[in-house]
Enzyme design. Sequence first.
Site, short mmCIF file in Angstrom:
data_model
loop_
_atom_site.label_atom_id
_atom_site.label_comp_id
_atom_site.label_asym_id
_atom_site.label_seq_id
_atom_site.Cartn_x
_atom_site.Cartn_y
_atom_site.Cartn_z
N TYR A 1 16.31 30.13 6.58
CA TYR A 1 15.24 30.99 7.02
C TYR A 1 15.15 30.96 8.43
CZ TYR A 1 13.01 30.08 2.21
OH TYR A 1 12.60 30.35 1.09
N ARG B 1 -9.87 -0.52 15.96
CA ARG B 1 -9.77 0.47 14.86
C ARG B 1 -10.89 0.02 13.71
NH1 ARG B 1 -4.22 1.32 11.43
NH2 ARG B 1 -5.02 -0.92 10.62
N MET C 1 12.24 24.21 1.13
CA MET C 1 11.65 23.19 0.33
C MET C 1 12.44 22.32 -0.61
SD MET C 1 8.49 23.96 -2.58
CE MET C 1 7.46 24.78 -1.38
N LYS D 1 0.81 -1.25 0.07
CA LYS D 1 -0.01 0.11 -0.04
C LYS D 1 0.79 1.24 -0.14
CE LYS D 1 -0.14 -0.29 5.10
NZ LYS D 1 -1.04 -0.78 6.12
C1 LIG Z 1 -0.21 -1.77 6.64
C2 LIG Z 1 -0.53 -3.32 7.24
C3 LIG Z 1 0.06 -4.40 7.40
C4 LIG Z 1 1.79 -4.07 7.48
O1 LIG Z 1 2.24 -3.62 8.51
P1 LIG Z 1 3.83 -3.36 8.91
O2 LIG Z 1 3.88 -2.73 10.10
O3 LIG Z 1 4.25 -2.50 7.86
O4 LIG Z 1 4.36 -4.92 8.63
C5 LIG Z 1 -0.34 -5.47 7.89
N1 LIG Z 1 -1.76 -5.40 7.95
C6 LIG Z 1 -2.59 -4.29 7.78
C7 LIG Z 1 -4.24 -4.52 7.98
C8 LIG Z 1 -2.02 -3.37 7.53
O5 LIG Z 1 -2.76 -2.19 7.40
#
Ligand SMILES: *Cc1c(COP(=O)(O)O)cnc(C)c1O
Length: 358
Positions: free
Chosen positions: A254, A130, A302, A35
């Site tokens: 800055y 969550r 930046m 992701k």
């Molecule tokens: C992002 C995520 C992972 C991976 O987590 P890491 O800490 O990066 O290994 C696994 N399961 C879910 C549901 C996630 O959202």
Amino acid sequence: MTRPARALIDAHALRHNLNRVRQAAPNAKVMAVVKANAYGHGLVRVARILLGANAFAVASFEEGLALRNAGVAHPICLLEGFFDAEELALLNHYRFMPVLHHESQLLQLEHSQDSSPIDVWLKVDTGMHRIGFAPEMAAQMRKRLEACPQVQRIRMMSHFANADDTADMTTQQQIDRFKSLVNGWGLEGSLANSAGVLGWPQSHVDWVRPGIMLYGVSPLLGKTAAELELQPVMTLSSRLIAVNRHRKGERVGYGGEWVCPEDMPVGVVAVGYGDGYPRHAPSHTPVLVNDERVSLIGRVSMDMITVDLRTQASAKVGDPVVLWGTGLSVEEVAEHAGTIGYELLARLPQRVPRVEIN
Ligand SMILES: *Cc1c(COP(=O)(O)O)cnc(C)c1O
């Protein structure tokens, strides 16, 4: 010469880290979490390097689509499920497996006319609070899914809240809750994120879901990536574009936050918060110039940062700079900036060219 800010992506390190997952969880299937543009490393590139994984996990339909359009044929899990009926109708076509975490999704599934059967992951909330169904609701949700003609195969998932701390026994409670719930159901399950893979072997069950460890970042508190035999995949690098001498008492950057304590050389690096370098990194955050540590000084701009070159009398324009990666862990830089490695990696913007090495 083009602007020298680059993210080098080490394919060999990525494969090595996948092997570390296999070594730590030899009996589990691996769902590689890609992701957020593969934590900033480039979604399609990373998936192509990690074809040895059993499945991929993404956060959105669009991310899954990018993988399919690139020819990735692996099972793809949508970690937040589908967001509307339009996506739901296309899940079978693209062979995406949604996580079902809320009754609203179940209702849509039950009422959908046009969806052909799909595989789903039923998410149970074992303590993260969550997303997911409370354990006492899960059996009922499973029954509804089993009765649902749009559903082919059901698997079970839960997620850890604090597995990075191997002394926190709430993780063991989460594991126990999960196992006692699905015990005897005969369904595949998945609990472990990276911290679970390395810190909680009893959590591996059928599928593990590593993210951050694949990218060579330590998922465990108090353990470095090197100690865990992980190799950094991304090295954010650039070059010195100026070396200037300033007099004692002169202010740099800055707000003039850095005041030269003596006459000194100041290097300017072509990287800034527009390249994902954290704006809140304070003076004394380490930076590698010619493979040696120097300190960030003054505010991050930046497109540029300034560094203290008093220990590098011969440093010159064009010399190589590493902001994080090989030789300087992103965890260390993140700690100076008051954040975590995950955020620095995931926020790497599009304008930084990714260059695959090895
Ligand atoms: C992002 C995520 C992972 C991976 O987590 P890491 O800490 O990066 O290994 C696994 N399961 C879910 C549901 C996630 O959202």
